[in-house]
Design a protein around this motif. Structure first.
Motif, PDB file in Angstrom:
ATOM      1  N   ALA A 227       0.491 -16.347  -7.380  1.00  0.00           N
ATOM      2  CA  ALA A 227      -0.548 -16.169  -6.357  1.00  0.00           C
ATOM      3  C   ALA A 227      -0.572 -14.727  -5.835  1.00  0.00           C
ATOM      4  O   ALA A 227      -1.640 -14.128  -5.693  1.00  0.00           O
ATOM      5  N   LEU A 228       0.593 -14.160  -5.556  1.00  0.00           N
ATOM      6  CA  LEU A 228       0.647 -12.784  -5.043  1.00  0.00           C
ATOM      7  C   LEU A 228       0.261 -11.779  -6.121  1.00  0.00           C
ATOM      8  O   LEU A 228      -0.371 -10.764  -5.818  1.00  0.00           O
ATOM      9  N   SER A 229       0.613 -12.052  -7.359  1.00  0.00           N
ATOM     10  CA  SER A 229       0.222 -11.162  -8.460  1.00  0.00           C
ATOM     11  C   SER A 229      -1.295 -11.078  -8.577  1.00  0.00           C
ATOM     12  O   SER A 229      -1.854  -9.991  -8.705  1.00  0.00           O
ATOM     13  N   LYS A 230      -1.940 -12.224  -8.517  1.00  0.00           N
ATOM     14  CA  LYS A 230      -3.401 -12.258  -8.626  1.00  0.00           C
ATOM     15  C   LYS A 230      -4.078 -11.658  -7.404  1.00  0.00           C
ATOM     16  O   LYS A 230      -5.064 -10.939  -7.521  1.00  0.00           O
ATOM     17  N   LEU A 231      -3.529 -11.932  -6.225  1.00  0.00           N
ATOM     18  CA  LEU A 231      -4.148 -11.494  -4.985  1.00  0.00           C
ATOM     19  C   LEU A 231      -4.049  -9.993  -4.756  1.00  0.00           C
ATOM     20  O   LEU A 231      -5.042  -9.341  -4.449  1.00  0.00           O
ATOM     21  N   ILE A 232      -2.858  -9.433  -4.908  1.00  0.00           N
ATOM     22  CA  ILE A 232      -2.666  -8.013  -4.561  1.00  0.00           C
ATOM     23  C   ILE A 232      -2.183  -7.164  -5.725  1.00  0.00           C
ATOM     24  O   ILE A 232      -1.928  -5.975  -5.560  1.00  0.00           O
ATOM     25  N   GLY A 233      -2.030  -7.768  -6.893  1.00  0.00           N
ATOM     26  CA  GLY A 233      -1.621  -7.005  -8.067  1.00  0.00           C
ATOM     27  C   GLY A 233      -0.154  -6.615  -8.065  1.00  0.00           C
ATOM     28  O   GLY A 233       0.239  -5.687  -8.766  1.00  0.00           O
ATOM     29  N   ALA A 234       0.660  -7.319  -7.293  1.00  0.00           N
ATOM     30  CA  ALA A 234       2.092  -7.003  -7.234  1.00  0.00           C
ATOM     31  C   ALA A 234       2.755  -7.324  -8.565  1.00  0.00           C
ATOM     32  O   ALA A 234       2.400  -8.286  -9.231  1.00  0.00           O
ATOM     33  N   GLU A 235       3.716  -6.493  -8.948  1.00  0.00           N
ATOM     34  CA  GLU A 235       4.440  -6.698 -10.194  1.00  0.00           C
ATOM     35  C   GLU A 235       5.931  -6.870  -9.981  1.00  0.00           C
ATOM     36  O   GLU A 235       6.624  -7.396 -10.832  1.00  0.00           O
ATOM     37  N   ILE A 236       6.451  -6.396  -8.846  1.00  0.00           N
ATOM     38  CA  ILE A 236       7.872  -6.484  -8.546  1.00  0.00           C
ATOM     39  C   ILE A 236       8.045  -7.280  -7.264  1.00  0.00           C
ATOM     40  O   ILE A 236       7.367  -7.028  -6.265  1.00  0.00           O
ATOM     41  N   PHE A 237       8.962  -8.237  -7.286  1.00  0.00           N
ATOM     42  CA  PHE A 237       9.186  -9.131  -6.160  1.00  0.00           C
ATOM     43  C   PHE A 237      10.655  -9.174  -5.800  1.00  0.00           C
ATOM     44  O   PHE A 237      11.498  -9.080  -6.689  1.00  0.00           O
ATOM     45  N   THR A 238      10.948  -9.353  -4.527  1.00  0.00           N
ATOM     46  CA  THR A 238      12.303  -9.642  -4.079  1.00  0.00           C
ATOM     47  C   THR A 238      12.306 -11.112  -3.693  1.00  0.00           C
ATOM     48  O   THR A 238      11.563 -11.513  -2.801  1.00  0.00           O
ATOM     49  N   VAL A 239      13.122 -11.899  -4.376  1.00  0.00           N
ATOM     50  CA  VAL A 239      13.199 -13.334  -4.103  1.00  0.00           C
ATOM     51  C   VAL A 239      14.464 -13.591  -3.300  1.00  0.00           C
ATOM     52  O   VAL A 239      15.564 -13.255  -3.724  1.00  0.00           O
ATOM     53  N   LEU A 240      14.282 -14.167  -2.109  1.00  0.00           N
ATOM     54  CA  LEU A 240      15.407 -14.449  -1.207  1.00  0.00           C
ATOM     55  C   LEU A 240      15.682 -15.944  -1.221  1.00  0.00           C
ATOM     56  O   LEU A 240      14.849 -16.738  -0.803  1.00  0.00           O
ATOM     57  N   LEU A 241      16.842 -16.315  -1.745  1.00  0.00           N
ATOM     58  CA  LEU A 241      17.206 -17.731  -1.846  1.00  0.00           C
ATOM     59  C   LEU A 241      18.230 -18.105  -0.795  1.00  0.00           C
ATOM     60  O   LEU A 241      18.970 -17.350  -0.308  1.00  0.00           O
TER      61      LEU A 241
ATOM     62  N   ILE B 271       5.419  -6.214   8.278  1.00  0.00           N
ATOM     63  CA  ILE B 271       5.630  -7.293   7.313  1.00  0.00           C
ATOM     64  C   ILE B 271       4.607  -8.366   7.628  1.00  0.00           C
ATOM     65  O   ILE B 271       4.561  -8.889   8.741  1.00  0.00           O
ATOM     66  N   LEU B 272       3.758  -8.658   6.649  1.00  0.00           N
ATOM     67  CA  LEU B 272       2.670  -9.621   6.814  1.00  0.00           C
ATOM     68  C   LEU B 272       2.965 -10.856   5.977  1.00  0.00           C
ATOM     69  O   LEU B 272       3.279 -10.758   4.794  1.00  0.00           O
ATOM     70  N   TYR B 273       2.852 -12.014   6.605  1.00  0.00           N
ATOM     71  CA  TYR B 273       3.094 -13.287   5.935  1.00  0.00           C
ATOM     72  C   TYR B 273       1.766 -13.897   5.528  1.00  0.00           C
ATOM     73  O   TYR B 273       0.843 -13.981   6.334  1.00  0.00           O
ATOM     74  N   LEU B 274       1.683 -14.325   4.277  1.00  0.00           N
ATOM     75  CA  LEU B 274       0.465 -14.953   3.783  1.00  0.00           C
ATOM     76  C   LEU B 274       0.282 -16.308   4.447  1.00  0.00           C
ATOM     77  O   LEU B 274       1.199 -17.134   4.478  1.00  0.00           O
ATOM     78  N   ALA B 275      -0.903 -16.536   5.015  1.00  0.00           N
ATOM     79  CA  ALA B 275      -1.250 -17.802   5.678  1.00  0.00           C
ATOM     80  C   ALA B 275      -2.453 -18.409   4.973  1.00  0.00           C
ATOM     81  O   ALA B 275      -3.024 -17.818   4.056  1.00  0.00           O
ATOM     82  N   THR B 276      -2.842 -19.591   5.411  1.00  0.00           N
ATOM     83  CA  THR B 276      -4.035 -20.238   4.877  1.00  0.00           C
ATOM     84  C   THR B 276      -5.132 -20.239   5.929  1.00  0.00           C
ATOM     85  O   THR B 276      -4.861 -20.079   7.121  1.00  0.00           O
ATOM     86  N   ARG B 277      -6.357 -20.448   5.508  1.00  0.00           N
ATOM     87  CA  ARG B 277      -7.469 -20.539   6.463  1.00  0.00           C
ATOM     88  C   ARG B 277      -7.290 -21.743   7.383  1.00  0.00           C
ATOM     89  O   ARG B 277      -7.633 -21.696   8.548  1.00  0.00           O
ATOM     90  N   ARG B 278      -6.763 -22.815   6.840  1.00  0.00           N
ATOM     91  CA  ARG B 278      -6.586 -24.040   7.607  1.00  0.00           C
ATOM     92  C   ARG B 278      -5.521 -23.890   8.698  1.00  0.00           C
ATOM     93  O   ARG B 278      -5.624 -24.447   9.783  1.00  0.00           O
TER      94      ARG B 278
END
Length: 88
Positions: A74-88, A50-57
């Motif tokens: 952001a994730l759709s544009k970056l990796i082309g993901a179409e399905i997401f699990t949203v944890l609230l 499981i990889l967490y998106l970080a920033t360069r800074r």
């Protein structure tokens, strides 16, 4: 967030290209001021990592988004993901 793997955008793109996407998570968190933020992570199909998106800074911290919509976009544009699990 100990024992978590943080990657910047180019590294996440390579990991997804090589290992495939098993699942994409958007998790709700609270910052010190009790404001709600969202972090994005991707489970790689081949390795199970499981990889967490970080920033360069801040490459050792999860990137924080102000809204779930921005995180998904952001994730759709970056990796082309179409399905997401949203944890609230």
């Amino acid at each position: 967030m100990k024992d978590r793997k943080f990657v910047i955008e180019p590294e996440l793109d390579v990991a997804v290209s090589q290992g495939g996407i098993k699942e994409v998570f958007i998790s709700q968190t609270k910052n010190d001021g009790d404001d709600i933020e969202y972090i994005a992570s991707v489970q790689i199909k081949r390795s199970g990592d499981i990889l967490y998106l970080a920033t360069r800074r801040k490459p050792n911290e999860a990137r924080k988004f102000k809204s779930v919509d921005v995180a998904i976009s952001a994730l759709s544009k970056l990796i082309g993901a179409e399905i997401f699990t949203v944890l609230l």
